[in-house]
Every structure is written in C-alpha cells, then in structure tokens.
Motif scaffolding. Structure first.
Motif, PDB file in Angstrom:
ATOM      1  N   GLY A  12       0.836  -1.200   0.000  1.00 31.39           N
ATOM      2  CA  GLY A  12       0.000   0.000   0.000  1.00 31.39           C
ATOM      3  C   GLY A  12       0.864   1.241   0.000  1.00 31.39           C
ATOM      4  N   GLY A  13       0.247   2.388  -0.154  1.00 34.05           N
ATOM      5  CA  GLY A  13       0.973   3.647  -0.131  1.00 34.05           C
ATOM      6  C   GLY A  13       1.536   3.932   1.265  1.00 34.05           C
ATOM      7  N   LYS A  17       2.137  -5.149   3.903  1.00 36.57           N
ATOM      8  CA  LYS A  17       1.707  -6.179   4.842  1.00 36.57           C
ATOM      9  C   LYS A  17       1.956  -7.558   4.241  1.00 36.57           C
ATOM     10  CE  LYS A  17      -1.627  -3.559   4.293  1.00 36.57           C
ATOM     11  NZ  LYS A  17      -1.834  -2.252   3.664  1.00 36.57           N
ATOM     12  N   GLY A  18       2.121  -8.546   5.095  1.00 34.64           N
ATOM     13  CA  GLY A  18       2.293  -9.911   4.587  1.00 34.64           C
ATOM     14  C   GLY A  18       1.780 -10.923   5.588  1.00 34.64           C
ATOM     15  N   ARG A  34       3.551  -6.078   9.270  1.00 30.57           N
ATOM     16  CA  ARG A  34       3.207  -4.779   8.666  1.00 30.57           C
ATOM     17  C   ARG A  34       4.383  -3.834   8.839  1.00 30.57           C
ATOM     18  NH1 ARG A  34       0.823   0.233   9.714  1.00 30.57           N
ATOM     19  NH2 ARG A  34      -0.945   0.740   8.359  1.00 30.57           N
ATOM     20  N   TYR A  35       4.908  -3.345   7.710  1.00 30.70           N
ATOM     21  CA  TYR A  35       6.025  -2.396   7.764  1.00 30.70           C
ATOM     22  C   TYR A  35       5.633  -1.147   6.995  1.00 30.70           C
ATOM     23  CZ  TYR A  35       8.744  -6.288   9.417  1.00 30.70           C
ATOM     24  OH  TYR A  35       9.193  -7.338  10.166  1.00 30.70           O
ATOM     25  N   PRO A  36       6.135   0.019   7.439  1.00 29.67           N
ATOM     26  CA  PRO A  36       5.822   1.237   6.693  1.00 29.67           C
ATOM     27  C   PRO A  36       6.379   1.164   5.272  1.00 29.67           C
ATOM     28  CG  PRO A  36       7.034   1.739   8.735  1.00 29.67           C
ATOM     29  CD  PRO A  36       6.978   0.240   8.602  1.00 29.67           C
ATOM     30  N   THR A  37       5.645   1.689   4.329  1.00 33.95           N
ATOM     31  CA  THR A  37       6.142   1.769   2.950  1.00 33.95           C
ATOM     32  C   THR A  37       7.280   2.792   2.938  1.00 33.95           C
ATOM     33  OG1 THR A  37       3.936   1.302   2.148  1.00 33.95           O
ATOM     34  CG2 THR A  37       5.449   2.278   0.563  1.00 33.95           C
TER      35      THR A  37
END
Ligand code: BGC
Length: 262
Positions: A12-13, A17-18, A34-37
C-alpha cells in the motif's frame, strides 16, 4: 497435510503487509506483518521490505501473491499515484522475484481484495454487478459482474466535482484535513452516488483500512443499494493476492501444496 499455503503481500501507499494464507479456506494462517512503505517508494527500497517479510516467514523460493497499488498488466506496473513514478513500466513480478528468489504473481491491490471477497467474503455467490472500494491512502476499485473481474478499473481516479475522487475522499485526505469519520462519510457518500449513477451496481463492498471504521460513518451513506464492509475487512487484500497466485500457478499446471514444500 493437504493445506494450500501461499504468502500474500499487500503493498500500500502507507504500509506493506504480509501473511501466510490458506488459499483453500481463504484464511490467514499466521499473524500479519506490517512495515511502513519506504519513502520514496521505489522498486529497490520496497524490494527490501518484501525480502524482510519473506525472510521472517522463511519463505525463500516459494510462491508469493502480491497486491500492488497501480494498474498492473502481466505483472508490470503502468501507473504510480501513491508510489514512486520509477515504477511505471517496471515489472513488479521481476523486481520482487529477483530480490526474494520467489515466483511472484502481481495484481492491482483492489482487484486482489475483490478476488478475496468474491471467493471467500461477502461477494461470494452474488449475481450481477459488485463494486468493491478499498479505502486507504488512495481509493482502489474492483468491478465484478457475476463473479468475473474487470481488472484495473481505477475508479478512485474518476473526477468528482472537479477533483480526483481519491483526493477528495481517501483516508489520507481525511487525515490531512482533520475530518471526523462522519464528515468524511458525507464525502464518501457523494462518491458512491456517483458510482451508482455510472454503473448501477447491485452491491457496494468496502475493504482497506477505512472499512474497519464503517460504523462511524454508515449513517452518512444515503444509497438505495446495499453498502457493507466486506466481512474480511482489510484482510481481503492479502487473501485475494495469495488466491491470485494460486490461480496463476494452476494455469501454469503447477499445483502448489504444503506436501511438496519439504
Ligand atoms: C491507485 C490504484 C490503487 C488504489 C488503492 C490508487 O491511487 O491508482 O491502482 O488500487 O490507489 O491503493
């Protein structure tokens, strides 16, 4: 064991996520990472985050389904509204495939969420026209007729009152303008009414982060046809991405099961 497990990644912008997904049951079988883009959100920086997810799940060499926030044709990104422009013309499948050593199958993120919904969520067995809107950094769309996807519709980029719809009614705009969910809901209502006039759908489904807040803005939606958050909420994107990889593997005649992982 006869479980069918594939790593679903939802780019995502705002976040990447995985989770491992059972693509028979349409269920997440692990926690969601979940990691920041990264910013700028270019291929190399994003590839590193995808690799980190693969390593945490010890998933090297195994298939990945990836929802990606752009027009995606044959694995290649053809637009870049909320990511770095260097993605345009770049193969998501090749970039993430090279960095991880995994076969990667990429699809537009909202189309992935739609597949999740139509196969495992509230879109299942619904006849007629469904529009699923993902509410996040942008507005993503997936259009189905009798369960068949018309890919890459990009209805978040329609003009609404002279503005691009996702600039008017996305979660990023809500945050930037400090709107309450109720005030944002009025904007979203205008957007849904516009879509209703254009497509006369039978059902609107909502996904993405903003679908979790449905109760806070539901009373602002004045639409005659049903509007509901898909019961998979923002999990639909991960589930649908993994399911898409499964469909592609089957097309290639490659049945993927846990049995042949060892
Ligand atoms: C992109 C779409 C994407 C949506 C949601 C839009 O800005 O153009 O491809 O589906 O954001 O991420």
């Amino acid at each position: 064991m006869n479980d069918h497990i594939i790593l679903g990644i939802d780019v995502g912008g705002t976040a990447i996520k995985g989770a491992l997904i059972d693509v028979e049951k349409g269920e997440q079988v692990t926690e969601r990472l979940r990691y920041p883009t990264p910013q700028p959100a270019g291929p190399e920086a994003m590839g590193k985050v995808v690799l980190q997810i693969v390593e945490e799940f010890k998933w090297q060499g195994k298939p990945i389904g990836c929802g990606f926030p752009a027009i995606v044709k044959k694995g290649v990104a053809l637009s870049a509204a909320n990511i770095d422009k260097s993605w345009i013309g770049t193969s998501v499948e090749d970039v993430f495939g090279r960095v991880t050593g995994c076969p990667v199958y990429a699809i537009n993120d909202a189309d992935a969420a739609g597949l999740g919904s139509v196969h495992f969520g509230d879109g299942k067995d619904v006849e007629g026209t469904i529009i699923l809107i993902t509410i996040g950094s942008g507005l993503g769309s997936a259009l189905f007729y009798d369960g068949n996807l018309v890919p890459n519709t990009e209805l978040g980029h329609l003009y609404l009152g002279g503005r691009i719809a996702e600039h008017y009614a996305s979660v990023s705009t809500r945050e930037a303008k400090n709107l309450s969910w109720k005030d944002w809901g009025k904007r979203f209502n205008k957007y849904l009414r516009h879509l209703d006039r254009l497509f006369s759908p039978d059902l609107f489904l909502l996904g993405g982060g903003g679908s979790n807040k449905f109760d806070e803005y539901a009373d602002r939606l004045k639409i005659k046809i049903p509007v509901k958050p898909d019961r998979l909420f923002n999990r639909a994107g991960l589930i649908g991405a993994a399911y898409y990889a499964r469909l592609q593997l089957q097309r290639e005649g490659n049945e993927y099961t846990l049995d042949n992982l060892s």
